[in-house]
Design a protein around this motif. Structure first.
Motif, PDB file in Angstrom:
ATOM      1  N   ALA A 152      24.964  60.304  68.127  1.00 29.25           N
ATOM      2  CA  ALA A 152      25.840  59.733  67.597  1.00 29.25           C
ATOM      3  C   ALA A 152      27.152  60.564  66.643  1.00 29.25           C
ATOM      4  O   ALA A 152      28.402  60.077  66.524  1.00 29.25           O
ATOM      5  CB  ALA A 152      25.411  58.726  66.394  1.00 29.25           C
ATOM      6  N   ALA A 153      27.189  61.392  66.655  1.00 34.66           N
ATOM      7  CA  ALA A 153      27.585  62.435  66.043  1.00 34.66           C
ATOM      8  C   ALA A 153      29.129  63.481  67.041  1.00 34.66           C
ATOM      9  O   ALA A 153      29.755  63.262  66.696  1.00 34.66           O
ATOM     10  CB  ALA A 153      27.172  63.610  65.488  1.00 34.66           C
ATOM     11  N   ALA A 154      28.369  63.433  68.055  1.00 37.39           N
ATOM     12  CA  ALA A 154      29.144  63.718  69.457  1.00 37.39           C
ATOM     13  C   ALA A 154      30.374  62.433  70.061  1.00 37.39           C
ATOM     14  O   ALA A 154      31.176  62.290  70.872  1.00 37.39           O
ATOM     15  CB  ALA A 154      28.633  64.349  70.062  1.00 37.39           C
ATOM     16  N   GLY A 155      29.795  60.950  69.572  1.00 34.01           N
ATOM     17  CA  GLY A 155      30.842  60.061  69.885  1.00 34.01           C
ATOM     18  C   GLY A 155      30.444  59.095  70.367  1.00 34.01           C
ATOM     19  O   GLY A 155      30.217  58.751  71.628  1.00 34.01           O
ATOM     20  N   SER A 156      28.530  59.497  71.266  1.00 36.03           N
ATOM     21  CA  SER A 156      27.615  59.283  72.307  1.00 36.03           C
ATOM     22  C   SER A 156      26.882  58.270  72.017  1.00 36.03           C
ATOM     23  O   SER A 156      26.462  58.122  70.997  1.00 36.03           O
ATOM     24  CB  SER A 156      26.978  60.162  73.404  1.00 36.03           C
ATOM     25  OG  SER A 156      26.967  59.936  74.049  1.00 36.03           O
ATOM     26  N   GLU A 157      26.799  57.983  72.931  1.00 25.90           N
ATOM     27  CA  GLU A 157      26.042  55.960  71.994  1.00 25.90           C
ATOM     28  C   GLU A 157      24.040  56.950  71.973  1.00 25.90           C
ATOM     29  O   GLU A 157      23.924  58.159  73.372  1.00 25.90           O
ATOM     30  CB  GLU A 157      25.951  54.830  73.521  1.00 25.90           C
ATOM     31  CG  GLU A 157      26.872  54.504  72.666  1.00 25.90           C
ATOM     32  CD  GLU A 157      27.423  52.870  74.002  1.00 25.90           C
ATOM     33  OE1 GLU A 157      26.796  52.246  73.559  1.00 25.90           O
ATOM     34  OE2 GLU A 157      27.423  53.165  75.155  1.00 25.90           O
ATOM     35  N   PRO A 158      23.507  56.458  71.619  1.00 24.45           N
ATOM     36  CA  PRO A 158      21.837  57.360  71.346  1.00 24.45           C
ATOM     37  C   PRO A 158      21.143  56.308  72.485  1.00 24.45           C
ATOM     38  O   PRO A 158      21.628  55.749  73.443  1.00 24.45           O
ATOM     39  CB  PRO A 158      20.722  55.962  69.945  1.00 24.45           C
ATOM     40  CG  PRO A 158      22.228  54.867  69.908  1.00 24.45           C
ATOM     41  CD  PRO A 158      23.468  55.305  70.691  1.00 24.45           C
ATOM     42  N   LEU A 159      20.035  57.770  72.848  1.00 29.97           N
ATOM     43  CA  LEU A 159      19.712  57.472  74.037  1.00 29.97           C
ATOM     44  C   LEU A 159      17.731  56.159  73.916  1.00 29.97           C
ATOM     45  O   LEU A 159      17.515  56.573  73.087  1.00 29.97           O
ATOM     46  CB  LEU A 159      18.992  58.743  74.761  1.00 29.97           C
ATOM     47  CG  LEU A 159      18.117  59.281  76.117  1.00 29.97           C
ATOM     48  CD1 LEU A 159      19.250  59.144  77.259  1.00 29.97           C
ATOM     49  CD2 LEU A 159      17.889  60.456  76.040  1.00 29.97           C
ATOM     50  N   ALA A 160      18.344  55.063  74.904  1.00 27.31           N
ATOM     51  CA  ALA A 160      17.124  54.173  74.638  1.00 27.31           C
ATOM     52  C   ALA A 160      15.893  54.612  75.843  1.00 27.31           C
ATOM     53  O   ALA A 160      14.780  54.828  75.746  1.00 27.31           O
ATOM     54  CB  ALA A 160      18.044  53.378  75.361  1.00 27.31           C
ATOM     55  N   TRP A 161      16.715  55.170  76.882  1.00 26.32           N
ATOM     56  CA  TRP A 161      15.370  55.719  77.584  1.00 26.32           C
ATOM     57  C   TRP A 161      15.713  56.940  78.771  1.00 26.32           C
ATOM     58  O   TRP A 161      16.968  56.668  79.372  1.00 26.32           O
ATOM     59  CB  TRP A 161      14.901  54.331  78.786  1.00 26.32           C
ATOM     60  CG  TRP A 161      13.231  54.586  79.707  1.00 26.32           C
ATOM     61  CD1 TRP A 161      12.653  55.169  80.437  1.00 26.32           C
ATOM     62  CD2 TRP A 161      12.134  54.321  79.092  1.00 26.32           C
ATOM     63  NE1 TRP A 161      11.547  55.295  81.092  1.00 26.32           N
ATOM     64  CE2 TRP A 161      11.651  54.959  79.667  1.00 26.32           C
ATOM     65  CE3 TRP A 161      11.593  53.825  77.517  1.00 26.32           C
ATOM     66  CZ2 TRP A 161       9.900  54.423  79.273  1.00 26.32           C
ATOM     67  CZ3 TRP A 161      10.334  54.243  77.499  1.00 26.32           C
ATOM     68  CH2 TRP A 161       9.278  54.240  78.623  1.00 26.32           C
ATOM     69  N   VAL A 162      15.104  57.657  78.981  1.00 33.56           N
ATOM     70  CA  VAL A 162      15.269  58.506  80.098  1.00 33.56           C
ATOM     71  C   VAL A 162      14.084  57.948  81.539  1.00 33.56           C
ATOM     72  O   VAL A 162      12.934  58.644  81.356  1.00 33.56           O
ATOM     73  CB  VAL A 162      15.034  59.624  80.030  1.00 33.56           C
ATOM     74  CG1 VAL A 162      15.735  60.898  81.737  1.00 33.56           C
ATOM     75  CG2 VAL A 162      15.812  60.421  78.538  1.00 33.56           C
ATOM     76  N   HIS A 163      14.502  57.927  83.041  1.00 33.06           N
ATOM     77  CA  HIS A 163      14.492  58.297  84.323  1.00 33.06           C
ATOM     78  C   HIS A 163      14.133  59.440  84.900  1.00 33.06           C
ATOM     79  O   HIS A 163      15.071  59.366  85.242  1.00 33.06           O
ATOM     80  CB  HIS A 163      14.196  56.894  85.194  1.00 33.06           C
ATOM     81  CG  HIS A 163      13.800  56.653  86.341  1.00 33.06           C
ATOM     82  ND1 HIS A 163      12.173  55.831  86.123  1.00 33.06           N
ATOM     83  CD2 HIS A 163      14.306  56.754  87.431  1.00 33.06           C
ATOM     84  CE1 HIS A 163      12.084  56.199  87.640  1.00 33.06           C
ATOM     85  NE2 HIS A 163      12.672  56.978  88.306  1.00 33.06           N
ATOM     86  N   THR A 164      12.949  60.197  84.843  1.00 35.11           N
ATOM     87  CA  THR A 164      13.238  61.116  86.026  1.00 35.11           C
ATOM     88  C   THR A 164      11.453  61.723  85.402  1.00 35.11           C
ATOM     89  O   THR A 164      10.439  61.098  84.605  1.00 35.11           O
ATOM     90  CB  THR A 164      14.351  62.635  84.927  1.00 35.11           C
ATOM     91  OG1 THR A 164      14.250  63.581  85.875  1.00 35.11           O
ATOM     92  CG2 THR A 164      13.562  62.065  83.588  1.00 35.11           C
TER      93      THR A 164
END
Length: 525
Positions: A152-164
């Protein structure tokens, strides 16, 4: 897929968001998508889930709904797998403890020691499956991700899920994720080692059974060291690659497989005919080849046993019952792998066959694709079936230890009953001979060998000695009963037998003499 889709390759996450492991993994091969334009991917029919790492960003209701759906599915799968894996751990431990007791010495002798190691391998395989399923049940998907504030501080949306399948990326995103346990490859190594050890010792049992039948005069225990050395080498050779990082090469690495809820080989996609050499060379080919070789050896062994006589007539009722119960364990193991391998192959054909390189199928990708798109139209048509088959396969993997241990307990009990019945029946086996038993033949040699031998080779050798001594005893008794003269001075073993045979010949000559005289008189006339 629209350019504004919340599904993006991890390589497009801003470096300042704090998810460095995801960025590093996404740009080092394994389906890196850093140079692909998402709109161009949709137009060409490519699939974003072929990327090595896909991120679902944003905190809207659609993202929350997708994450909740994935969470419900994986929790149900974790409950089933944890129950089966825990049962396998309990049954395997109980079998090993029972076999180590003083009353179960037969289970520690060769070739039962091979079966003991097979059950030990099943236990080793069940432990990491049980642990990962337990961690998935403890994981709270609503707790948020570690670096959301930095994002959020970097102006990016929060991460909801990671598929890896990258354990480092999953742990970087959420430090309570079960994929964190897959770091350093220890759990993946234990799962692979237990799997390879189980099938290796099964093949050793099949080969030993074949050599015992084909050559009963070679002591089977002399092969024990070679069997253990070969199985240990196979385990190390086919499992050591799982300790290396995925970046080490196409045949190396470890990762978290969400479809199986297990630490195993990493997910690899691409347009090549074979994209996951590690899975092919360390799982598919060795297990399939071992299964076929063991089947051929058992078929050949039973064919040799049936040559010239029925199996029951050759071995006797008690040993035939023991062999049949031991064969039950073989049949259980055989049928178990028929079902498990069928599920694995069917899920592979639907989810990741080489002629379908443009679609990645598991429940995570199915859910995210159904909510947000993300690839070729119709790519998810069979993903629901593939996801169910993947869950069934991993459940069978968890249940393998319990199935084999319970089959071992059942065969152990039946063999003990057969030995007891054999000992009870031995009292009357030689009553016709004991009434007139000559002191020269030891009763130990006349005793049936059915209940005392721990392997088939010793049983066959003892059977030969037993039947030979029965024949000698019967011949001596016939000679004694048909003798017309038996000197009292003949007291030794050899002279008694010789006198008996001589007396029988004398009687035969005397009975033939009148016939010879009348024949001579007729010829003279």
């Amino acid at each position: 897929m629209p350019a504004t889709s919340p599904l993006i390759p991890c390589s497009q996450l801003p470096r300042t968001a704090g998810y460095d492991s995801c960025l590093d993994f996404a740009t080092t091969g394994l389906g890196a998508c850093d140079s692909l334009n998402m709109s161009a991917m949709a137009a060409s029919g490519d699939d974003v889930f072929n990327c090595g790492c896909v991120a679902l960003v944003g905190s809207g209701p659609a993202q929350a709904m997708a994450v909740a759906e994935i969470d419900r599915w994986e929790r149900r799968q974790a409950v089933v797998q944890f129950s089966l894996a825990a049962l396998s751990c309990v049954c395997g431990t109980a079998y090993l403890v029972a076999a180590a007791s003083s009353r179960a010495k037969r289970l520690r002798r060769f070739p039962a020691s091979l079966a003991y190691c097979m059950h030990l391998s099943d236990l080793v395989k069940s432990v990491p499956l049980c642990l990962v399923a337990a961690l998935r049940l403890l994981h709270d998907t609503g707790a948020g991700h570690v670096h959301d504030e930095a994002a959020a501080a970097a102006g990016s949306e929060p991460l909801a899920w990671v598929h890896t399948s990258s354990a480092e990326c999953l742990c970087d995103a959420a430090n309570a994720h079960p994929g964190c346990a897959c770091r350093w490859g220890l759990l993946a190594f234990l799962l692979q080692a237990g799997l390879v050890g189980s099938v290796s010792y099964y093949l050793a049992l099949a080969h030993n059974f074949h050599r015992t039948v084909a050559d009963p005069f070679t002591r089977p225990a002399s092969r024990a060291l070679r069997y253990h050395a070969a199985c240990c080498c196979a385990v190390l050779l086919l499992s050591a690659t799982y300790l290396a990082p995925p970046e080490a090469g196409e045949a190396f690495g470890h990762g978290f497989r969400a479809a199986f809820l297990a630490c195993w080989f990493p997910r690899r996609r691409g347009a090549s005919l074979i994209n996951n050499w590690q899975a092919l060379l360390t799982v598919s080919l060795p297990i399939g080849g071992t299964w076929l070789m063991a089947l051929a050896l058992y078929v050949r062994s039973f064919g040799l046993l049936r040559q010239g006589a029925s199996l029951r007539a050759l071995l006797g009722d008690a040993r035939f019952a023991q062999l049949r119960q031991g064969g039950a364990v073989v049949r259980v193991f055989f049928l178990y792998w028929v079902v498990t391998a069928t599920l694995f192959v069917a899920s592979w054909l639907l989810a990741g066959a080489p002629w379908r390189p443009q679609s990645e199928c598991d429940f995570e990708s199915l859910t995210l694709r159904s909510h947000f798109g993300g690839g070729a139209e119709g790519a998810s048509s069979m993903c629901g079936v593939a996801a169910a088959l993947q869950a069934a396969f991993s459940s069978m993997m968890c249940a393998g230890g319990a199935i084999n241990s319970l089959a071992g307990f059942w065969a152990w009990r039946k063999a003990a009953v057969a030995r007891r019945q054999s000992r009870e029946a031995e009292g009357g086996d030689h009553s016709d001979l004991s009434a007139t038993r000559s002191p020269q033949i030891s009763s130990d040699l006349l005793r049936s060998p059915q209940g005392d031998h721990s392997d088939l080779s010793a049983t066959l050798r003892a059977e030969i000695i037993h039947e030979t001594m029965r024949g000698l005893r019967a011949t001596t008794l016939r000679a004694e009963r048909g003798a017309v003269f038996f000197p009292a001075a003949c007291a030794s073993d050899s002279s008694a037998a010789a006198a008996g045979f001589a007396a029988a010949d004398l009687a035969a000559s005397a009975s033939d003499a009148p016939a010879s005289a009348s024949a001579s008189a007729s010829a003279s006339a």
